[in-house]
Design a protein around this motif. Structure first.
Motif, PDB file in Angstrom:
ATOM      1  N   THR A 211       1.490  -1.312   0.238  1.00  0.00           N
ATOM      2  CA  THR A 211       0.096  -0.224   0.440  1.00  0.00           C
ATOM      3  C   THR A 211       0.704   1.546   0.026  1.00  0.00           C
TER       4      THR A 211
ATOM      5  N   GLU B 266      -5.413  -4.748  -3.592  1.00  0.00           N
ATOM      6  CA  GLU B 266      -5.226  -3.647  -3.987  1.00  0.00           C
ATOM      7  C   GLU B 266      -6.046  -2.562  -4.826  1.00  0.00           C
TER       8      GLU B 266
ATOM      9  N   THR C 103      -9.629  -1.926  -3.082  1.00  0.00           N
ATOM     10  CA  THR C 103      -9.557  -0.817  -2.357  1.00  0.00           C
ATOM     11  C   THR C 103      -9.666   0.386  -3.694  1.00  0.00           C
TER      12      THR C 103
END
Length: 653
Positions: free
Chosen positions: A228, A449, A452
Motif C-alpha cells: 500500500t 490493492e 481497495t
C-alpha cells in the motif's frame, strides 16, 4: 533564468527526486517484504508437511505398537507353555526310565519261567509223548514262548520310549522361548518409545505449525502494508509528475528479445494566463499552448543533476545530424508522443545509448516570443528529469506445454537461435492444496490493492448520494412526525373542548389540511426510501461486479523477483542434450532422492510438484545488467507426482 523560475524549477526537481527516491526505497522494502512472506510461507508449508509426515508416522507406530503388544502376549504364553513342557518332560523321562526297568525285570522273570517250562516240556515229551498231559504241556510251552516274546518286545518298547522321551529338547525349547520373550519385550519397549516419540513429534509440529501460521499472517500484513505504501508512493510521484512536470513519461515496450526503442510522452506546456489577451500569434493558434517547438534530450542518470537549461539551449544550436536531441513540433493537442529508437538519439555527451545503463529524459520547450513579452520573462522552459529507464534484452522462458516430467526426469525445449550463455534453473513448487490453503498469493495481493481502489471509486460515486438521501429522509421523517403531532393535538381540541359549530368546522378544516400534508410527506418519504434502496442496490451490484484476478497454482507467493533471488539449494541447473526436436534444443534435469523443492526441502514421496524453469544470463555482472531473465508460466504447467525410484525398488524387491 530569473531567480523565481530558477527556484521553482529547483523545487520541482528536488520534489520529484525525493518522490522517485521514496518510490525506490519503498520498492526495496516491498521486495524485502515479498521475500519475508515467501520464507514465512515456506516455513509454514514445511511445518504442515512435517505434521503430515508425523501424523502418518504416528498411525504406523500405533499399528506397530498394537501388533507388538499382541506379540508380547503370545510370547509370554509360549514361554509359560515351554516351561510347563520342560517340567512335564522331566517327569516323563523319570517315569519312563522306572517303567522300562520294571518291564525289564518282569521280562527277565518271564524268560526264566519260559526256560523252566521248556525243561518240563522236554521231560514230558520224553516220558509221556502222545498222552493228554503231553498235549497240555505242549500248549503251556507254546503259550509260554509267546508270552516270553511279548515280554521281550514290551521291554524293547519301554527302552525305546525311555530313549525317545529323553531326546525331547524341552530345556532348549524353554531357553529359546525365554530368549524370544526377552527379545519381544525389548521390541515392545522400542516400539512404545517410537510411538511416544511420534506422539511428541505430532504435538511439537502442531505447535510449530501454529507458530508458523501466526508469523506467516504477520508477514502477510507487513507485505500488504508495504504494498500500500509503495503504491501510494507511485501514485504520489505520478500525480506530482503530472501536475508539475508535464506528465513526462518514458515507456519501454515489454517484448522478448532486444529492446531497441522507447516511447516518450508528455503533456503540452499550457499558459496559466487567459488566451483572450492575445489577438494574434502562435499562442492564439494553439489555443493557449505558447510553445513553438519541443526538444527531447537523453541524459545518463548519474549526470542528470548537472544538466541545465543553458546546456539544453546550447545543444539545440548543434547540427541535428549529431543526434543530440529530437525535435517535436508543437500542436493543438493536449499531449505529445514520440517513439525513439536507440540509433536515433545519443545522450547529451554525444555517446550512443548502451544496454543496461540508466537514462533519463528532459523536455525543453521553446516558448513563443509574443508570450515571453506578455509575461516579461524571456526564459524558455526545461522540465525536470523523467524517472530513469533502461534498455535491456529480455530472455524467453520455455513454453509451459514443453515442460514435462516422466520417470524422474524433467525435460524442456528452447529456441536454438540463442547467442547468450544462459543458465536454466529448474525448480519444483509444492502443489498440495491441503498444505497451502489460505496463503497469500501474488494475485491475492493485487486483488487487495485493486479492490481497495475500486471500492474507493464506488464509494466516491454512491456514498455522497446515499448520504444526501439519508439526510433528506431523516429531515422528512422529522417533518412528518411534526405534522402527525399537530394532527393529534388538533383532534384532541375538538373532542375534549366544548366548541361552537364555527370553531369546530375551523379545527376540522385544519385537521383535513394537516392530513393532506401528512399524506404528501408520506408519499415523498416512500419515494425517497425507494430511491435509497435503488442506489444501495446499485452500489452492491458494483461491488459484486469487481473483477478479481484468478489464481490457479501454486497456493503461495511466487514470482520472478522471488525466483531470481533463490539460493543454489532451491533449484537444479539443467544440462543440454545432443538430441533436438524441430531444430530446438532439449534440456534436462535428473530428479534424484537428493533433489529439493524451491524451499530447499527434499521432495516427498507421493506429493505433487510443478516444474518451473528460470532462464538467467550467465556471462558476468556487466552482461547481467543488460539481460533480463524470464520465468516460465508455472500457473499453466502440468504438475507431477514424485516417486522415489530407490524407495520403490527396495519395497518391490
Amino acid at each position: 533564468m530569473n531567480s523565481y523560475n530558477e527556484n521553482l524549477h529547483s523545487s520541482v526537481v528536488t520534489a520529484l527526486s525525493d518522490q522517485e527516491l521514496q518510490v525506490q526505497k519503498t520498492k526495496a522494502s516491498l521486495d524485502a517484504s515479498m521475500f519475508s512472506l515467501y520464507y514465512a510461507e515456506g516455513a509454514r508449508i514445511t511445518a504442515a508437511e512435517n505434521l503430515h509426515i508425523a501424523n502418518t508416522n504416528l498411525e504406523f507406530q500405533q499399528l506397530a505398537q498394537e501388533q507388538a503388544v499382541i506379540d508380547s502376549d503370545l510370547s509370554t504364553n509360549v514361554l509359560a507353555s515351554a516351561d510347563l513342557a520342560k517340567e512335564l518332560v522331566a517327569k516323563s523321562v523319570s517315569n519312563t526310565s522306572v517303567a522300562a526297568a520294571n518291564v525289564q525285570i518282569a521280562s527277565n522273570a518271564i524268560l526264566k519261567l519260559a526256560s523252566d517250562t521248556g525243561s518240563i516240556f522236554s521231560i514230558v515229551n520224553a516220558a509221556d509223548y502222545g498222552t493228554e498231559i503231553y498235549d497240555q504241556s505242549k500248549e503251556a510251552y507254546e503259550l509260554m514262548n509267546k508270552t516270553a516274546y511279548l515280554a521281550e518286545q514290551a521291554s524293547q518298547y519301554s527302552m525305546e520310549a525311555s530313549t525317545s522321551i529323553a531326546e525331547v529338547p524341552a530345556n532348549t525349547l524353554s531357553e529359546k522361548a525365554k530368549n524370544t520373550n526377552a527379545s519381544i519385550k525389548s521390541l515392545l519397549d522400542a516400539v512404545t518409545t517410537n510411538f511416544n516419540n511420534a506422539s511428541t513429534a505430532v504435538v511439537t509440529y502442531t505447535e510449530t505449525l501454529a507458530t508458523e501460521n501466526t508469523e506467516e499472517k504477520a508477514a502477510e500484513g507487513v507485505l500488504e502494508n508495504t504494498n500500500t505504501v509503495y503504491n501510494s508512493s507511485v501514485e504520489s510521484y505520478d500525480l506530482y509528475n503530472k501536475e508539475m512536470n508535464l506528465n513526462l513519461l518514458v515507456k519501454v515496450p515489454d517484448v522478448v528479445g532486444e529492446r531497441t526503442n522507447y516511447k516518450v510522452s508528455f503533456d503540452s506546456y499550457k499558459s496559466p494566463f487567459d488566451v483572450s489577451k492575445f489577438t494574434s500569434g502562435l499562442f492564439r493558434k494553439n489555443k493557449g499552448y505558447p510553445v513553438s517547438k519541443y526538444y527531447i534530450f537523453l541524459v545518463r542518470n548519474d549526470k542528470k543533476d548537472v544538466f541545465s537549461i543553458s546546456d539544453a539551449e546550447g545543444l539545440i544550436l548543434l547540427d541535428p545530424e549529431e543526434k543530440r536531441y529530437i525535435e517535436v513540433k508543437s500542436n493543438e493537442k493536449n499531449s505529445h508522443e514520440k517513439d525513439i529508437y536507440q540509433s536515433q538519439l545519443k545522450d547529451v555527451q554525444g555517446k550512443s545509448m548502451e544496454l543496461g545503463v540508466k537514462y533519463v529524459v528532459f523536455v525543453f520547450a521553446l516558448l513563443d516570443n509574443e508570450y515571453k513579452k506578455l509575461i516579461n520573462t524571456f526564459d524558455d522552459y526545461l522540465s525536470a528529469p523523467s524517472a530513469f529507464f533502461t534498455l535491456t534484452k529480455q530472455l524467453a522462458a520455455p513454453e509451459a506445454k514443453t515442460i514435462k516430467v516422466e520417470n524422474n526426469r524433467m525435460v524442456f525445449v528452447v529456441d536454438e537461435n540463442i547467442t547468450e550463455e544462459i543458465e536454466y534453473r529448474c525448480m519444483f513448487l509444492p502443489n498440495n492444496q491441503n498444505l497451502v490453503k489460505g496463503l497469500l498469493t501474488v494475485e491475492g495481493l493485487k486483488t487487495i490493492e485493486s479492490e481497495t481502489r475500486k471500492l474507493e471509486r464506488i464509494a466516491d460515486t454512491f456514498d455522497p448520494l446515499i448520504a444526501k438521501l439519508e439526510t433528506e429522509i431523516n429531515n422528512l421523517t422529522s417533518e412528518k412526525s411534526g405534522v402527525d403531532e399537530l394532527k393529534t393535538a388538533n383532534r384532541e381540541k375538538w373532542e375534549d373542548e366544548d366548541l361552537d359549530a364555527k370553531e369546530l368546522k375551523k379545527l376540522k378544516d385544519e385537521h383535513k389540511k394537516l392530513g393532506v400534508e401528512y399524506d404528501k410527506k408520506s408519499a415523498e418519504l416512500a419515494k425517497l426510501e425507494k430511491e435509497l434502496k435503488r442506489v444501495e442496490h446499485r452500489k452492491q451490484q458494483a461491488i459484486n461486479s469487481i473483477d478479481r484476478p484468478k489464481h490457479i497454482q501454486p497456493g503461495f507467493f511466487f514470482n520472478y523477483t522471488i525466483a531470481s533471488g533463490l539460493n543454489l539449494e532451491s533449484y537444479s541447473i539443467a544440462k543440454k542434450l545432443k538430441d533436438k526436436v524441430d531444430d530446438k534444443e532439449i534440456w534436462e534435469v535428473q530428479i534424484t532422492a537428493s533433489t529439493t523443492d524451491n524451499f530447499g526441502n527434499r521432495l516427498h514421496e507421493g506429493d505433487k510438484y510443478i516444474p518451473v524453469v528460470l532462464a538467467m544470463p550467465n556471462e558476468g555482472e556487466a552482461v547481467n545488467n543488460q539481460i533480463l531473465g524470464a520465468l516460465s508460466d508455472f500457473q499453466h504447467t502440468k504438475d507431477f507426482i514424485y516417486k522415489n525410484k530407490v524407495l520403490t525398488n527396495v519395497i518391490t524387491n
